[in-house]
Write a protein that holds these residues in place. Structure first.
Motif, PDB file in Angstrom:
ATOM      1  N   LYS A   1       0.868  -1.151  -0.133  1.00 48.66           N
ATOM      2  CA  LYS A   1      -0.048  -0.227  -0.159  1.00 48.66           C
ATOM      3  C   LYS A   1       1.018   1.387   0.067  1.00 48.66           C
ATOM      4  CE  LYS A   1      -3.807   2.116   2.510  1.00 48.66           C
ATOM      5  NZ  LYS A   1      -4.824   1.998   3.526  1.00 48.66           N
ATOM      6  N   LYS A   2       1.989   1.325   0.863  1.00 46.99           N
ATOM      7  CA  LYS A   2       2.921   2.227   0.736  1.00 46.99           C
ATOM      8  C   LYS A   2       3.578   2.603  -0.453  1.00 46.99           C
ATOM      9  CE  LYS A   2       6.383   4.625   3.789  1.00 46.99           C
ATOM     10  NZ  LYS A   2       5.881   6.200   3.290  1.00 46.99           N
ATOM     11  N   VAL A   3       4.057   1.587  -1.117  1.00 47.75           N
ATOM     12  CA  VAL A   3       4.703   1.663  -2.549  1.00 47.75           C
ATOM     13  C   VAL A   3       3.894   2.094  -3.416  1.00 47.75           C
ATOM     14  CG1 VAL A   3       4.932  -0.465  -3.153  1.00 47.75           C
ATOM     15  CG2 VAL A   3       6.626   1.145  -3.716  1.00 47.75           C
TER      16      VAL A   3
ATOM     17  N   ILE B   1      -4.569 -14.569  -1.146  1.00 46.80           N
ATOM     18  CA  ILE B   1      -3.704 -13.422  -1.129  1.00 46.80           C
ATOM     19  C   ILE B   1      -4.147 -12.161  -1.625  1.00 46.80           C
ATOM     20  CG2 ILE B   1      -1.528 -13.048  -2.604  1.00 46.80           C
ATOM     21  CD1 ILE B   1      -0.708 -15.680  -2.048  1.00 46.80           C
ATOM     22  N   SER B   2      -4.868 -12.327  -2.732  1.00 48.34           N
ATOM     23  CA  SER B   2      -5.668 -11.016  -3.067  1.00 48.34           C
ATOM     24  C   SER B   2      -6.523 -10.284  -1.952  1.00 48.34           C
ATOM     25  CB  SER B   2      -6.716 -11.588  -4.229  1.00 48.34           C
ATOM     26  OG  SER B   2      -7.417 -10.421  -4.789  1.00 48.34           O
ATOM     27  N   ASN B   3      -7.219 -11.225  -1.321  1.00 47.79           N
ATOM     28  CA  ASN B   3      -7.810 -10.537  -0.016  1.00 47.79           C
ATOM     29  C   ASN B   3      -6.940  -9.966   0.842  1.00 47.79           C
ATOM     30  OD1 ASN B   3     -10.326 -11.160  -1.178  1.00 47.79           O
ATOM     31  ND2 ASN B   3     -10.637 -13.176  -0.062  1.00 47.79           N
ATOM     32  N   GLN B   4      -5.890 -10.838   1.404  1.00 52.56           N
ATOM     33  CA  GLN B   4      -4.994 -10.253   2.460  1.00 52.56           C
ATOM     34  C   GLN B   4      -4.284  -8.983   1.987  1.00 52.56           C
ATOM     35  OE1 GLN B   4      -3.831 -11.622   5.334  1.00 52.56           O
ATOM     36  NE2 GLN B   4      -5.479 -13.161   5.543  1.00 52.56           N
ATOM     37  N   LEU B   5      -4.045  -8.790   0.700  1.00 48.73           N
ATOM     38  CA  LEU B   5      -3.326  -7.714   0.052  1.00 48.73           C
ATOM     39  C   LEU B   5      -4.508  -6.598  -0.164  1.00 48.73           C
ATOM     40  CD1 LEU B   5      -0.582  -9.216  -1.913  1.00 48.73           C
ATOM     41  CD2 LEU B   5      -0.220  -8.273   0.463  1.00 48.73           C
ATOM     42  N   ASP B   6      -5.555  -6.715   0.026  1.00 54.09           N
ATOM     43  CA  ASP B   6      -6.729  -5.907  -0.337  1.00 54.09           C
ATOM     44  C   ASP B   6      -6.566  -5.141  -1.703  1.00 54.09           C
ATOM     45  OD1 ASP B   6      -8.916  -4.493   0.022  1.00 54.09           O
ATOM     46  OD2 ASP B   6      -7.859  -2.685   1.119  1.00 54.09           O
ATOM     47  N   LEU B   7      -6.346  -6.225  -2.714  1.00 51.08           N
ATOM     48  CA  LEU B   7      -6.172  -5.934  -4.009  1.00 51.08           C
ATOM     49  C   LEU B   7      -7.228  -5.230  -4.857  1.00 51.08           C
ATOM     50  CD1 LEU B   7      -3.637  -8.674  -5.301  1.00 51.08           C
ATOM     51  CD2 LEU B   7      -3.095  -6.489  -4.485  1.00 51.08           C
ATOM     52  N   GLN B   8      -8.402  -5.520  -4.138  1.00 51.23           N
ATOM     53  CA  GLN B   8      -9.750  -4.935  -4.930  1.00 51.23           C
ATOM     54  C   GLN B   8      -9.724  -3.439  -4.610  1.00 51.23           C
ATOM     55  OE1 GLN B   8      -9.508  -7.478  -2.664  1.00 51.23           O
ATOM     56  NE2 GLN B   8      -9.941  -9.160  -4.022  1.00 51.23           N
ATOM     57  N   ALA B   9      -9.084  -2.892  -3.654  1.00 50.61           N
ATOM     58  CA  ALA B   9      -8.846  -1.587  -3.360  1.00 50.61           C
ATOM     59  C   ALA B   9      -8.042  -0.672  -4.597  1.00 50.61           C
ATOM     60  CB  ALA B   9      -8.311  -0.996  -1.976  1.00 50.61           C
ATOM     61  N   HIS B  10      -7.396  -1.453  -5.230  1.00 54.84           N
ATOM     62  CA  HIS B  10      -6.641  -0.691  -6.425  1.00 54.84           C
ATOM     63  C   HIS B  10      -7.373  -0.642  -7.746  1.00 54.84           C
ATOM     64  CE1 HIS B  10      -3.350  -0.461  -3.279  1.00 54.84           C
ATOM     65  NE2 HIS B  10      -3.752  -1.734  -3.070  1.00 54.84           N
ATOM     66  N   SER B  11      -8.537  -0.412  -7.754  1.00 62.86           N
ATOM     67  CA  SER B  11      -9.254  -0.295  -9.112  1.00 62.86           C
ATOM     68  C   SER B  11      -8.793   0.642 -10.100  1.00 62.86           C
ATOM     69  CB  SER B  11     -10.676  -0.241  -8.674  1.00 62.86           C
ATOM     70  OG  SER B  11     -10.902   1.130  -7.920  1.00 62.86           O
ATOM     71  N   ASP B  12      -7.824   1.617  -9.669  1.00 65.24           N
ATOM     72  CA  ASP B  12      -7.468   2.582 -10.385  1.00 65.24           C
ATOM     73  C   ASP B  12      -6.151   1.983 -11.405  1.00 65.24           C
ATOM     74  OD1 ASP B  12      -5.779   2.297  -8.144  1.00 65.24           O
ATOM     75  OD2 ASP B  12      -4.883   4.410  -8.163  1.00 65.24           O
ATOM     76  N   ARG B  13      -6.004   0.887 -11.108  1.00 68.24           N
ATOM     77  CA  ARG B  13      -4.745   0.127 -12.039  1.00 68.24           C
ATOM     78  C   ARG B  13      -4.869  -1.178 -12.441  1.00 68.24           C
ATOM     79  NH1 ARG B  13       0.079   1.405  -9.759  1.00 68.24           N
ATOM     80  NH2 ARG B  13      -0.989   2.599  -7.826  1.00 68.24           N
TER      81      ARG B  13
END
Length: 172
Positions: free
Chosen positions: A100-102, A131-143
Motif C-alpha cells: 500500500k505504501k509503495v 492473497i488477493s484478499n489479504q493484500l486488499d487488491l480490490q482497493a486498487h481499482s485505479d490500476r
C-alpha cells in the motif's frame, strides 16, 4: 538512477525480505537455482521474453531498513512486481502495508501491478484468492493488476508471469 540502462521497459521486483525475489530473478535469468543472501541495494538483469521483447528487471532489497529506499527505484518503472511468500500467513499484514505504501507513490500512478505468490510448492500455501484478499487488491481499482502463483525454486510459473507483466505494460 534517472537514466535507464536499455530500451527495455523497466520492471521493479519488490516485496518483504525472504519472499524469494533474488531467487526468482536468478532463476529467470539463468534457469538455475542459485544460493542467495539478503539483498543490500539491488540486483538487475535483462530478461529476454522472445527475440523482440525484453524487460529490465530490478530486484530491490526487502528488509525493513531498505524499504524507505524503494521510492528511489521507481523512476521509469513500467510495472511493479510484488513478491509475497504464499506460505507465510503471519507476514501478510506487513506485506499489505508495504505494498500500500509503495503504491501510494505518485511515480506509480497508473503503473500495472503483478503480485507473485511465490513458494506455491510448499504445503499450506495460500490460494490466489486468499492473497488477493489479504493484500486488499480490490482497493486498487485505479490500476491494472494480476496475481499469479509461482515457485522460484522449481521455476514454475515464472516465464508465464513475466509474459503477463509485458501484456499489462502494453495495456497501460
Amino acid at each position: 538512477m534517472g537514466q535507464s540502462y536499455s530500451a527495455a521497459p523497466q520492471v521493479i521486483l519488490m516485496g518483504l525480505d525472504s519472499a524469494g525475489k533474488s531467487t526468482l530473478l536468478a532463476r529467470l535469468l539463468t534457469g538455475e537455482v542459485m544460493e542467495t543472501s539478503p539483498t543490500i541495494g539491488f540486483n538487475v538483469g535483462t530478461l529476454d521474453l522472445d527475440k523482440k521483447t525484453s524487460l529490465t528487471v530490478w530486484d530491490v532489497g526487502g528488509q525493513k531498513c531498505m524499504r524507505p529506499n524503494w521510492r528511489y527505484y521507481l523512476d521509469d518503472c513500467k510495472a511493479l512486481v510484488f513478491v509475497v511468500d504464499s506460505s507465510d500467513r503471519a507476514r501478510m499484514p506487513e506485506a499489505q502495508k508495504a505494498l500500500k505504501k509503495v503504491l501510494s507513490d505518485e511515480k506509480l500512478r497508473g503503473i500495472p501491478l503483478m503480485v507473485l505468490a511465490n513458494k506455491k510448492d510448499l504445503a499450506g500455501s495460500m490460494t490466489i484468492r486468499e492473497i488477493s484478499n489479504q493484500l486488499d487488491l480490490q482497493a486498487h481499482s485505479d490500476r491494472l493488476w494480476e496475481v499469479q502463483a509461482c515457485s522460484a525454486l522449481r521455476g514454475l510459473g515464472l516465464q508465464q508471469a513475466f509474459f503477463s507483466v509485458n501484456k499489462l505494460i502494453k495495456k497501460s
